[in-house]
Design a protein around this motif. Structure first.
Motif, PDB file in Angstrom:
ATOM      1  N   MET A  22      36.999  30.184  52.735  1.00 17.07           N
ATOM      2  CA  MET A  22      38.031  29.347  52.109  1.00 17.07           C
ATOM      3  C   MET A  22      37.407  28.313  51.173  1.00 17.07           C
ATOM      4  N   ARG A  23      36.287  27.744  51.560  1.00 16.87           N
ATOM      5  CA  ARG A  23      35.606  26.802  50.660  1.00 16.87           C
ATOM      6  C   ARG A  23      35.110  27.523  49.418  1.00 16.87           C
ATOM      7  N   ALA A  24      34.564  28.709  49.606  1.00 16.55           N
ATOM      8  CA  ALA A  24      34.088  29.493  48.466  1.00 16.55           C
ATOM      9  C   ALA A  24      35.262  29.835  47.546  1.00 16.55           C
ATOM     10  N   TYR A  25      36.393  30.206  48.121  1.00 18.36           N
ATOM     11  CA  TYR A  25      37.591  30.532  47.341  1.00 18.36           C
ATOM     12  C   TYR A  25      38.054  29.315  46.536  1.00 18.36           C
ATOM     13  N   ASP A  26      38.069  28.159  47.174  1.00 18.34           N
ATOM     14  CA  ASP A  26      38.521  26.939  46.500  1.00 18.34           C
ATOM     15  C   ASP A  26      37.639  26.560  45.316  1.00 18.34           C
ATOM     16  N   ARG A  27      36.375  26.959  45.328  1.00 18.71           N
ATOM     17  CA  ARG A  27      35.453  26.631  44.234  1.00 18.71           C
ATOM     18  C   ARG A  27      35.527  27.626  43.068  1.00 18.71           C
ATOM     19  N   LEU A  28      36.253  28.713  43.226  1.00 19.88           N
ATOM     20  CA  LEU A  28      36.351  29.706  42.150  1.00 19.88           C
ATOM     21  C   LEU A  28      37.132  29.148  40.968  1.00 19.88           C
ATOM     22  N   PRO A  29      36.844  29.653  39.748  1.00 22.59           N
ATOM     23  CA  PRO A  29      37.661  29.268  38.584  1.00 22.59           C
ATOM     24  C   PRO A  29      39.128  29.684  38.818  1.00 22.59           C
ATOM     25  N   ALA A  30      40.047  28.902  38.323  1.00 24.83           N
ATOM     26  CA  ALA A  30      41.482  29.151  38.553  1.00 24.83           C
ATOM     27  C   ALA A  30      41.924  30.569  38.183  1.00 24.83           C
ATOM     28  N   PRO A  31      41.522  31.124  37.015  1.00 23.77           N
ATOM     29  CA  PRO A  31      41.957  32.491  36.698  1.00 23.77           C
ATOM     30  C   PRO A  31      41.421  33.522  37.697  1.00 23.77           C
ATOM     31  N   LEU A  32      40.229  33.282  38.214  1.00 26.38           N
ATOM     32  CA  LEU A  32      39.661  34.207  39.201  1.00 26.38           C
ATOM     33  C   LEU A  32      40.412  34.085  40.534  1.00 26.38           C
ATOM     34  N   ARG A  33      40.773  32.886  40.926  1.00 22.85           N
ATOM     35  CA  ARG A  33      41.579  32.709  42.145  1.00 22.85           C
ATOM     36  C   ARG A  33      42.928  33.408  41.996  1.00 22.85           C
ATOM     37  N   ALA A  34      43.506  33.309  40.815  1.00 19.57           N
ATOM     38  CA  ALA A  34      44.801  33.959  40.575  1.00 19.57           C
ATOM     39  C   ALA A  34      44.671  35.472  40.712  1.00 19.57           C
ATOM     40  N   TRP A  35      43.611  36.046  40.137  1.00 20.53           N
ATOM     41  CA  TRP A  35      43.406  37.492  40.251  1.00 20.53           C
ATOM     42  C   TRP A  35      43.171  37.876  41.712  1.00 20.53           C
ATOM     43  N   LEU A  36      42.332  37.124  42.376  1.00 17.63           N
ATOM     44  CA  LEU A  36      41.975  37.423  43.757  1.00 17.63           C
ATOM     45  C   LEU A  36      43.190  37.367  44.677  1.00 17.63           C
ATOM     46  N   SER A  37      44.118  36.461  44.397  1.00 19.46           N
ATOM     47  CA  SER A  37      45.314  36.346  45.233  1.00 19.46           C
ATOM     48  C   SER A  37      46.229  37.564  45.091  1.00 19.46           C
ATOM     49  N   GLN A  38      46.086  38.323  43.998  1.00 23.16           N
ATOM     50  CA  GLN A  38      46.911  39.511  43.770  1.00 23.16           C
ATOM     51  C   GLN A  38      46.151  40.819  43.991  1.00 23.16           C
ATOM     52  N   ALA A  39      44.887  40.727  44.363  1.00 16.61           N
ATOM     53  CA  ALA A  39      44.058  41.931  44.523  1.00 16.61           C
ATOM     54  C   ALA A  39      44.570  42.800  45.673  1.00 16.61           C
ATOM     55  N   VAL A  40      44.363  44.099  45.537  1.00 19.38           N
ATOM     56  CA  VAL A  40      44.776  45.047  46.560  1.00 19.38           C
ATOM     57  C   VAL A  40      43.842  44.966  47.767  1.00 19.38           C
ATOM     58  N   LEU A  41      42.557  44.811  47.521  1.00 13.95           N
ATOM     59  CA  LEU A  41      41.555  44.759  48.579  1.00 13.95           C
ATOM     60  C   LEU A  41      41.235  43.317  48.974  1.00 13.95           C
ATOM     61  N   PRO A  42      40.722  43.119  50.184  1.00 11.83           N
ATOM     62  CA  PRO A  42      40.328  41.770  50.616  1.00 11.83           C
ATOM     63  C   PRO A  42      38.942  41.408  50.092  1.00 11.83           C
ATOM     64  N   TRP A  43      38.835  41.120  48.802  1.00  9.90           N
ATOM     65  CA  TRP A  43      37.559  40.808  48.160  1.00  9.90           C
ATOM     66  C   TRP A  43      36.975  39.510  48.700  1.00  9.90           C
ATOM     67  N   SER A  44      35.662  39.446  48.746  1.00 12.21           N
ATOM     68  CA  SER A  44      35.018  38.176  49.086  1.00 12.21           C
ATOM     69  C   SER A  44      34.908  37.350  47.806  1.00 12.21           C
ATOM     70  N   PRO A  45      35.000  36.031  47.933  1.00  6.97           N
ATOM     71  CA  PRO A  45      34.830  35.182  46.758  1.00  6.97           C
ATOM     72  C   PRO A  45      33.471  35.410  46.090  1.00  6.97           C
ATOM     73  N   ALA A  46      32.433  35.662  46.881  1.00  2.00           N
ATOM     74  CA  ALA A  46      31.088  35.849  46.327  1.00  2.00           C
ATOM     75  C   ALA A  46      31.010  37.092  45.444  1.00  2.00           C
ATOM     76  N   SER A  47      31.610  38.204  45.874  1.00  3.73           N
ATOM     77  CA  SER A  47      31.532  39.419  45.069  1.00  3.73           C
ATOM     78  C   SER A  47      32.331  39.284  43.779  1.00  3.73           C
ATOM     79  N   CYS A  48      33.483  38.633  43.841  1.00  7.41           N
ATOM     80  CA  CYS A  48      34.277  38.406  42.627  1.00  7.41           C
ATOM     81  C   CYS A  48      33.550  37.469  41.676  1.00  7.41           C
ATOM     82  N   LEU A  49      32.952  36.425  42.219  1.00  4.09           N
ATOM     83  CA  LEU A  49      32.236  35.465  41.381  1.00  4.09           C
ATOM     84  C   LEU A  49      31.035  36.115  40.705  1.00  4.09           C
ATOM     85  N   HIS A  50      30.396  37.062  41.383  1.00  2.00           N
ATOM     86  CA  HIS A  50      29.271  37.782  40.791  1.00  2.00           C
ATOM     87  C   HIS A  50      29.728  38.547  39.547  1.00  2.00           C
TER      88      HIS A  50
END
Length: 92
Positions: A22-50
């Motif tokens: 949750m802390r990692a998610y909160d530190r993501l850029p807003a557009p990335l958080r928006a995408w991640l919230s709609q993703a089909v899979l349960p992505w980790s914040p670290a893999s998306c940020l990479h």
């Protein structure tokens, strides 16, 4: 009573987390958080940020970065023996 998880039925390998997701998610850029919230899979914040950082370093536009994330998700779904739902292109 057995404990169940929310990842659903998948053959993808599970991984341990080294930090609070949750802390990692909160530190993501807003557009990335928006995408991640709609993703089909349960992505980790670290893999998306990479993916995000690599694309950003290459000078990719926001739209291009989102397309890369969607492509990565489709590839991961195909590896797991699943297909994306017919309604998998939400308006973002």
């Amino acid at each position: 009573m057995s404990r169940t998880s929310n990842i659903g039925a998948t053959r993808l390998r599970r991984r341990r987390r080294s930090e609070d997701p949750m802390r990692a998610y909160d530190r993501l850029p807003a557009p990335l958080r928006a995408w991640l919230s709609q993703a089909v899979l349960p992505w980790s914040p670290a893999s998306c940020l990479h993916i995000w950082r690599r694309a950003h370093a290459e000078g990719a536009s926001l739209e291009s970065i989102i397309e890369r994330l969607e492509r990565a998700e489709r590839q991961t779904l195909s590896r797991g023996g699943h297909s994306a739902p017919a309604d998998s292109s939400p308006s973002r």
